[in-house]
Design a protein around this motif. Structure first.
Motif, PDB file in Angstrom:
ATOM      1  N   THR A   1       0.837  -1.264  -0.041  1.00  0.00           N
ATOM      2  CA  THR A   1       0.134   0.196   0.059  1.00  0.00           C
ATOM      3  C   THR A   1       1.016   1.266  -0.159  1.00  0.00           C
ATOM      4  O   THR A   1       2.060   1.299   0.345  1.00  0.00           O
ATOM      5  CB  THR A   1      -0.925  -0.051   1.324  1.00  0.00           C
ATOM      6  OG1 THR A   1      -0.317  -0.141   2.357  1.00  0.00           O
ATOM      7  CG2 THR A   1      -1.885  -1.266   1.191  1.00  0.00           C
ATOM      8  N   GLY A   2       0.327   2.303  -0.437  1.00  0.00           N
ATOM      9  CA  GLY A   2       1.013   3.520  -0.495  1.00  0.00           C
ATOM     10  C   GLY A   2       0.065   4.812  -0.655  1.00  0.00           C
ATOM     11  O   GLY A   2      -1.102   4.465  -0.834  1.00  0.00           O
ATOM     12  N   THR A   3       0.682   5.761  -0.695  1.00  0.00           N
ATOM     13  CA  THR A   3      -0.021   7.224  -1.010  1.00  0.00           C
ATOM     14  C   THR A   3       0.585   7.961  -2.254  1.00  0.00           C
ATOM     15  O   THR A   3       1.873   7.939  -2.259  1.00  0.00           O
ATOM     16  CB  THR A   3      -0.154   8.077   0.334  1.00  0.00           C
ATOM     17  OG1 THR A   3      -0.588   7.159   1.319  1.00  0.00           O
ATOM     18  CG2 THR A   3      -0.790   9.512   0.137  1.00  0.00           C
ATOM     19  N   MET A   4      -0.131   8.442  -2.867  1.00  0.00           N
ATOM     20  CA  MET A   4       0.275   9.217  -3.920  1.00  0.00           C
ATOM     21  C   MET A   4       1.133  10.593  -3.516  1.00  0.00           C
ATOM     22  O   MET A   4       0.423  11.204  -2.706  1.00  0.00           O
ATOM     23  CB  MET A   4      -1.089   9.543  -5.227  1.00  0.00           C
ATOM     24  CG  MET A   4      -1.335   8.283  -5.693  1.00  0.00           C
ATOM     25  SD  MET A   4       0.008   7.414  -6.909  1.00  0.00           S
ATOM     26  CE  MET A   4       0.172   8.830  -8.062  1.00  0.00           C
ATOM     27  N   ARG A   5       2.028  10.745  -4.261  1.00  0.00           N
ATOM     28  CA  ARG A   5       2.665  11.983  -3.819  1.00  0.00           C
ATOM     29  C   ARG A   5       3.011  12.982  -4.965  1.00  0.00           C
ATOM     30  O   ARG A   5       3.075  12.737  -6.094  1.00  0.00           O
ATOM     31  CB  ARG A   5       4.013  11.674  -3.218  1.00  0.00           C
ATOM     32  CG  ARG A   5       3.970  10.709  -1.810  1.00  0.00           C
ATOM     33  CD  ARG A   5       5.261  10.439  -1.381  1.00  0.00           C
ATOM     34  NE  ARG A   5       6.052   9.461  -1.978  1.00  0.00           N
ATOM     35  CZ  ARG A   5       7.366   8.957  -1.836  1.00  0.00           C
ATOM     36  NH1 ARG A   5       7.754   9.038  -0.732  1.00  0.00           N
ATOM     37  NH2 ARG A   5       7.908   8.290  -2.698  1.00  0.00           N
ATOM     38  N   GLU A   6       3.112  14.251  -4.560  1.00  0.00           N
ATOM     39  CA  GLU A   6       3.339  15.261  -5.341  1.00  0.00           C
ATOM     40  C   GLU A   6       4.795  15.308  -5.325  1.00  0.00           C
ATOM     41  O   GLU A   6       5.576  15.426  -4.575  1.00  0.00           O
ATOM     42  CB  GLU A   6       2.914  16.692  -5.050  1.00  0.00           C
ATOM     43  CG  GLU A   6       3.090  17.656  -5.853  1.00  0.00           C
ATOM     44  CD  GLU A   6       2.482  18.841  -5.299  1.00  0.00           C
ATOM     45  OE1 GLU A   6       2.545  19.916  -6.333  1.00  0.00           O
ATOM     46  OE2 GLU A   6       2.056  19.170  -4.438  1.00  0.00           O
ATOM     47  N   SER A   7       5.396  15.733  -6.696  1.00  0.00           N
ATOM     48  CA  SER A   7       6.802  15.730  -6.931  1.00  0.00           C
ATOM     49  C   SER A   7       7.278  16.422  -8.179  1.00  0.00           C
ATOM     50  O   SER A   7       6.563  16.249  -9.216  1.00  0.00           O
ATOM     51  CB  SER A   7       7.618  14.253  -6.887  1.00  0.00           C
ATOM     52  OG  SER A   7       8.789  14.164  -7.472  1.00  0.00           O
ATOM     53  N   ALA A   8       7.969  17.295  -8.175  1.00  0.00           N
ATOM     54  CA  ALA A   8       8.743  17.914  -9.390  1.00  0.00           C
ATOM     55  C   ALA A   8       8.971  16.812 -10.620  1.00  0.00           C
ATOM     56  O   ALA A   8       8.702  17.232 -11.565  1.00  0.00           O
ATOM     57  CB  ALA A   8       9.935  18.599  -8.991  1.00  0.00           C
ATOM     58  N   VAL A   9       9.613  15.724 -10.087  1.00  0.00           N
ATOM     59  CA  VAL A   9       9.592  14.661 -10.975  1.00  0.00           C
ATOM     60  C   VAL A   9       8.663  13.393 -10.655  1.00  0.00           C
ATOM     61  O   VAL A   9       9.205  12.541 -10.029  1.00  0.00           O
ATOM     62  CB  VAL A   9      10.964  14.103 -11.354  1.00  0.00           C
ATOM     63  CG1 VAL A   9      11.324  13.090 -12.312  1.00  0.00           C
ATOM     64  CG2 VAL A   9      11.941  15.269 -11.368  1.00  0.00           C
ATOM     65  N   GLN A  10       7.334  13.718 -10.945  1.00  0.00           N
ATOM     66  CA  GLN A  10       6.462  12.541 -10.494  1.00  0.00           C
ATOM     67  C   GLN A  10       6.660  11.463 -10.595  1.00  0.00           C
ATOM     68  O   GLN A  10       6.381  10.467 -10.021  1.00  0.00           O
ATOM     69  CB  GLN A  10       5.029  13.315 -11.134  1.00  0.00           C
ATOM     70  CG  GLN A  10       4.514  14.400 -10.683  1.00  0.00           C
ATOM     71  CD  GLN A  10       3.273  14.866 -11.491  1.00  0.00           C
ATOM     72  OE1 GLN A  10       3.099  14.455 -12.414  1.00  0.00           O
ATOM     73  NE2 GLN A  10       2.555  15.735 -10.885  1.00  0.00           N
TER      74      GLN A  10
END
Length: 356
Positions: free
Chosen positions: A332-341
């Protein structure tokens, strides 16, 4: 003699509800008594130490959303009796704002809007926005901020100062604080504009529904196997469920689309599913699943089961993400925001012959 009492009551002319914060001057016409007082949360003032006589009651100050009543009232006070004077006022129009997700319509809390309008209403003329209408650029000036939108997505700006103008009245909303996980608007759209014609003035309150688009990133699930399994040409089934941790009852589920890509980037398949519903996707070694536009903050659960004909688990795959590696059938995991998605939101599932 027993002094009389004076009660002043303030009500909304539209619904009879009390109005707090209205100040009156009470002056004795046939004497020297004079005082002022302000209505409480029941819309009431009560004075019990006034002399007998005739009094003029004048409304001198009102809250910003209330229209002042300019006509005073007179009342004669008699010994031992309480007299009541009632004022009915209209409220200035209000602007009700509702903030919702652009895809699901889910109400969004925590948004703050600034209201801009005519220069004469401005409280800070140095703050301006520009809105283009019919090819003409209009400058509008800062008036006030709304309270943050509540859990139902609503907030209200009270006290719109329409006048008897012969021209249309124009207000513009600028979103100054965006709900967590959502993208800030890059321009003023028509849904952020309230235009009221002279014929519309006095027709009650107004409502604008403003949409926000969630920040999104692709989720990539790569399927690899050890060299020993490359010749097997097996088909592997990945079960995937994406969930909105802030899902609200009665709101539609977020829709998703995915692609199955070959190692050379060509498309091998595609499909759709909704958040909250498990979907099974079959693919071969060295293919990958790419789910497009998953909102940041959504959670994922990815499961691969390798079983024999009797349903017995043969082995656990090695699952690797950007920050961990586990021997497990599920992650399981959580979608994260990133400059390099793509460097953040990827899952690699690898099978090994020696784990059988």
């Amino acid at each position: 003699y027993e002094k009389p009492g004076l009660e002043i009551v303030k009500k909304n002319i539209a619904n009879g509800e009390p109005i707090e914060g209205v100040t009156y001057r009470i002056e004795q016409i046939d004497g020297s008594f004079s005082t002022s007082a302000t209505t409480d949360n029941h819309g009431r003032i009560f004075l019990d130490s006034v002399p007998v006589g005739t009094f003029k009651v004048t409304e001198i100050n009102v809250p910003s959303h209330v229209i002042l009543c300019p006509i005073p009232q007179e009342v004669a006070l008699k010994p031992g009796e309480t007299s009541t004077v009632t004022f009915f006022n209209a409220l200035k129009p209000s602007l009700e704002i509702r903030k919702v997700d652009s895809v699901t319509g889910k109400p969004l809390s925590g948004a703050v809007f600034a209201l801009y309008g005519k220069h004469e209403e401005s409280t800070d003329p140095s703050r301006t926005v520009h809105y283009t209408k019919d090819g003409k650029t209009i400058t509008l000036y800062y008036i006030k901020d709304a309270e943050k939108t509540a859990s139902d997505g609503f907030t209200t700006i009270r006290g719109l100062n329409f006048s008897g103008t012969a021209k249309a009245y124009l207000y513009v909303l600028q979103e100054t604080t965006v709900p967590d996980g959502y993208a800030a608007p890059t321009e003023i759209t028509p849904e952020q504009v309230l235009e009221v014609t002279p014929d519309d003035v006095g027709n009650g309150d107004y409502v604008l529904s403003v949409h926000n688009t969630a920040k999104t990133a692709p989720l990539t699930i790569r399927k690899t196997v050890s060299d020993d399994l490359q010749t097997r040409n097996n088909t592997y089934t990945i079960r995937l469920i994406l969930t909105d941790p802030n899902k609200q009852q009665g709101i539609g589920e977020y829709p998703f689309s995915y692609q199955i890509l070959n190692a050379d980037g060509t498309e091998a398949g595609s499909g759709t599913f909704e958040a909250g519903t498990e979907t099974a996707i079959s693919l071969r070694a060295d293919q990958q699943i790419q789910v497009l536009k998953v909102p940041v903050g959504f959670t994922y659960q990815i499961t691969e089961e390798i079983t024999d004909a009797s349903g017995n688990t043969l082995y656990k795959p090695n699952i690797t993400t950007a920050d961990r590696s586990v021997w497990s059938n599920t992650i399981t995991g959580t979608m994260r925001e990133s400059a390099v998605q793509l460097s953040e939101n990827w899952v690699n599932i690898k099978n090994y012959e020696e784990m059988q």
